[in-house]
Design an enzyme around this catalytic site. Structure first.
Site, PDB file in Angstrom:
ATOM      1  N   GLU A 163      11.095 -26.775  49.989  1.00  0.00           N
ATOM      2  CA  GLU A 163      12.157 -26.256  49.113  1.00  0.00           C
ATOM      3  C   GLU A 163      13.103 -25.251  49.779  1.00  0.00           C
ATOM      4  O   GLU A 163      13.148 -24.075  49.400  1.00  0.00           O
ATOM      5  CB  GLU A 163      11.526 -25.606  47.875  1.00  0.00           C
ATOM      6  N   GLU A 359       5.433 -32.066  44.602  1.00  0.00           N
ATOM      7  CA  GLU A 359       5.052 -31.072  43.573  1.00  0.00           C
ATOM      8  C   GLU A 359       5.560 -31.543  42.222  1.00  0.00           C
ATOM      9  O   GLU A 359       6.666 -32.068  42.120  1.00  0.00           O
ATOM     10  CB  GLU A 359       5.709 -29.700  43.831  1.00  0.00           C
TER      11      GLU A 359
END
Ligand code: IFM
Length: 454
Positions: A163, A359
């Site tokens: 991320e 995720e």
């Protein structure tokens, strides 16, 4: 069977969020160690100093994973545990910790997926400018080489960065995450360029030092826009909205897909971004884009929610406001299962790589009930709805290789500290006792049946 044979079912965590032992085993400091020391930065003054004490309890945790039927475990390495100064001196104790962790996983039949960087940059590197320093891609390359040389005889799956949208956007634009800075657009664009170069150099280092054939990927995030209806106009509008850059510089520019993934997969920045940023564009040296766009084996995408889009009257994407009482998680994030149907579909159509959902999950207000168990029907309902959508996209022929639930256990949720609980396993932070939540038992059945009942 919509999920293909050999589909990977796993759980994910990250080093700073679970390990604890912040000052043990020769580990150097990270920017998160330092950020948490500053008053008012993290909810309740919480820190990751002890977290889930996974550093000491990893064998028990892996035993629990096995009992829960977990097939794959995605975890990240603490850079400062391996290289306390960020470069140079290697901390053998740190390497041994991860080596033993990998051995334990393999002994329990769990496939390790290693993420090289999940936000805990060594503080010593931050003092040298961190990601602003043009040397930072070389630092990451060195670190990735050390980790790969140690683990790749047993680890086959590597992910470079987790991320970048967040560690740049929250850490360097909004300033609510470590290192807590509010930097200019020009600076953060230059930083992003270094980070993308670090990714590319990391991929090269992994491949060059691998002791077996490895699979390498990348794990960005962002909101996954989805159409209001299945009519072609709305689908087109949602897809356009998903990949377009912000229209102006008033919002946090880092929260998008294309700036972070087009260079990686296409070797170029998106045109609308180049136009938007104009004179603020980073300095790009000859050869940079080739380094950034090293071939990857898969795209890891973290997906939590999305925005609904229709085609507006002007033919442009129009975002649909959420209705009153829109379902949300304990953290206040919207519950939008369609993000897990349309997100992977649009991403696959654009980047044409097998996709892992690296995720997905939610925070709930979990408590231990009078019967000593942790009942979390909201998590089961959320996961059921989302996984049904993922199954639908797999049934449409989208190459979905695996799914990692966030998170294996409750952990340190960054600036929210321990206020929010994301785990399939409840952690009592006073005693470090673990209790498998109802959702953990439910997920076991999902994995055992390869999602048949979804
Ligand atoms: O806990 C985080 C994780 O570190 C990165 N992705 C989102 C999760 C939930 O906020």
């Amino acid at each position: 069977m919509a999920f293909k044979e050999g589909f990977t079912w796993g759980v994910a965590t990250s080093s700073y969020q679970i390990e604890g032992a912040a000052y043990e085993g020769g580990k150097g400091l990270s920017i998160w160690d330092m950020f948490c020391k500053q008053p008012g930065k993290v909810y309740g003054g919480h820190t990751g100093e002890v977290a889930c004490d996974h550093y000491h309890l990893f064998k028990d945790d892996i035993k629990l994973m096995k009992e829960m039927g977990i097939q794959a475990y995605r975890f990240s390495i603490s850079w400062a545990r391996i290289l306390p100064e960020g470069t140079g001196r290697v901390n053998e104790k740190g390497l041994n910790f991860y080596s033993e962790l990998v051995n334990e996983l393999i002994a329990n039949g769990i496939e390790p997926y290693v993420t090289m960087f999940h936000w805990d940059l060594p503080y010593e590197l931050y003092k040298k400018g961190g990601w602003m320093n043009p040397e930072s891609p070389r630092w990451f390359e060195e670190y990735a080489a050390v980790v790969t040389a140690e683990l790749s005889d047993r680890v086959q799956y590597f992910i470079t960065l987790n991320e970048p949208q967040c560690f740049v956007g929250l850490g360097h634009i909004d300033g609510i995450h470590a290192p807590g800075l509010k930097q200019s657009v020009a600076d953060t664009l230059q930083m992003a360029h270094h980070i993308l170069l670090a990714h590319g150099r990391g991929v090269k280092a992994i491949r060059n030092h691998a002791k077996q054939e490895v699979k390498v990927g990348y794990a960005p995030t962002a909101s996954m826009h989805y159409p209001e209806t299945d009519c072609p106009q709305d689908i087109k509008a949602a897809k356009k909205a998903l990949f377009q850059m912000p229209k102006d510089l008033s919002s946090n520019w880092a929260w998008n897909i294309s700036w972070w993934s087009d260079p990686v997969f296409f070797g170029k920045y998106p045109e609308d971004g180049i136009e938007l940023f104009g004179d603020l564009m980073p300095k790009i040296q000859e050869g940079d884009m080739e380094i950034i766009s090293q071939p990857l084996d898969f795209l890891g995408q973290n997906i939590y929610n999305g925005l609904e889009v229709r085609e507006g009257k002007d033919g442009e994407p129009e975002f649909i406001p959420r209705h009153k009482g829109f379902p949300k998680t304990a953290l206040g994030w919207p519950i939008t299962p369609k993000a897990l149907y349309w997100g992977p579909k649009f991403l696959y159509e654009r980047y044409k790589k097998p996709i892992y959902i690296t995720e997905n999950g939610l925070s709930c207000h979990d408590v231990i009930s009078l019967d000593g168990k942790v009942h979390d029907p909201n998590r089961i309902d959320f996961l059921h709805r989302y996984l049904k959508e993922l199954k639908r996209t797999a049934a449409d022929g989208i190459d979905i290789a695996g799914y990692f639930q966030w998170s294996f256990m409750d952990n340190f949720e960054w600036h929210s500290g321990y206020e929010d609980r994301f785990g399939l396993v409840f952690v009592d932070y006073q005693t470090q006792k673990r209790i498998v939540k109802d959702s953990g038992h439910w997920y076991k059945e999902v994995m055992e049946t390869n999602g048949k009942f979804l």
